[in-house]
Design a protein around this motif. Structure first.
Motif, short mmCIF file in Angstrom:
data_model
loop_
_atom_site.label_atom_id
_atom_site.label_comp_id
_atom_site.label_asym_id
_atom_site.label_seq_id
_atom_site.Cartn_x
_atom_site.Cartn_y
_atom_site.Cartn_z
N ASP A 290 6.37 -1.64 9.35
CA ASP A 290 5.52 -1.90 10.50
C ASP A 290 4.05 -1.97 10.10
O ASP A 290 3.29 -2.79 10.61
CB ASP A 290 5.71 -0.83 11.58
N LEU A 291 3.63 -1.09 9.18
CA LEU A 291 2.25 -1.10 8.73
C LEU A 291 1.90 -2.40 8.05
O LEU A 291 0.91 -3.06 8.39
CB LEU A 291 1.99 0.07 7.78
N VAL A 292 2.71 -2.81 7.09
CA VAL A 292 2.43 -4.04 6.34
C VAL A 292 2.57 -5.26 7.24
O VAL A 292 1.78 -6.19 7.15
CB VAL A 292 3.35 -4.14 5.11
N GLY A 293 3.56 -5.27 8.14
CA GLY A 293 3.73 -6.39 9.05
C GLY A 293 2.56 -6.55 9.99
O GLY A 293 2.15 -7.66 10.32
N TRP B 66 -1.14 -9.96 4.80
CA TRP B 66 -1.33 -9.84 3.35
C TRP B 66 -2.75 -9.46 2.99
O TRP B 66 -2.99 -8.74 2.02
CB TRP B 66 -0.89 -11.11 2.64
N LYS B 67 -3.74 -9.90 3.76
CA LYS B 67 -5.13 -9.53 3.46
C LYS B 67 -5.37 -8.05 3.73
O LYS B 67 -5.99 -7.35 2.93
CB LYS B 67 -6.09 -10.36 4.30
N GLY B 68 -4.90 -7.58 4.86
CA GLY B 68 -5.06 -6.17 5.20
C GLY B 68 -4.34 -5.26 4.22
O GLY B 68 -4.84 -4.20 3.85
N THR B 69 -3.14 -5.68 3.80
CA THR B 69 -2.39 -4.90 2.83
C THR B 69 -3.13 -4.84 1.50
O THR B 69 -3.21 -3.78 0.87
CB THR B 69 -0.99 -5.49 2.62
N GLY B 70 -3.70 -5.96 1.08
CA GLY B 70 -4.48 -5.98 -0.16
C GLY B 70 -5.69 -5.08 -0.09
O GLY B 70 -6.00 -4.35 -1.04
N ILE B 71 -6.39 -5.09 1.04
CA ILE B 71 -7.56 -4.24 1.22
C ILE B 71 -7.15 -2.77 1.21
O ILE B 71 -7.80 -1.92 0.59
CB ILE B 71 -8.32 -4.61 2.51
N LEU B 72 -6.04 -2.45 1.88
CA LEU B 72 -5.55 -1.07 1.90
C LEU B 72 -5.21 -0.59 0.49
O LEU B 72 -5.58 0.52 0.10
CB LEU B 72 -4.32 -0.96 2.81
N LEU B 73 -4.54 -1.42 -0.29
CA LEU B 73 -4.21 -1.05 -1.67
C LEU B 73 -5.47 -0.87 -2.50
O LEU B 73 -5.58 0.07 -3.30
CB LEU B 73 -3.30 -2.10 -2.30
N LEU B 74 -6.43 -1.75 -2.33
CA LEU B 74 -7.69 -1.65 -3.06
C LEU B 74 -8.42 -0.35 -2.73
O LEU B 74 -8.91 0.34 -3.62
CB LEU B 74 -8.57 -2.86 -2.74
#
Length: 71
Positions: free
Chosen positions: A42-45, A49-57
């Protein structure tokens, strides 16, 4: 909205809702576990993809800063 006009995210959500309606005990179990653990899907969805990349960064940079000052 017909299935021809659905985005993949809308289709996944519709299928998930149909599964919950058809299996109430599974829904109870899933809700219990999601409440205690959270749901990465649910978080990644929700982020895309941009938000997930920022979160990982942010997590990686935070870990590096933590390691620099506290280890």
């Amino acid at each position: 909205m017909g299935s021809d006009n659905e985005t993949p995210e809308e289709r996944r959500e519709r299928l998930r809702q149909e599964e919950w309606k058809g299996n109430p005990t599974g829904n109870l179990r899933d809700s219990f576990h999601r409440c205690s653990n959270g749901s990465l899907v649910d978080l990644v969805g929700g982020l895309g993809w941009k938000g997930t990349g920022i979160l990982l960064l942010v997590l990686i940079v935070g870990f590096i800063i933590y390691g620099f000052f506290y280890l």
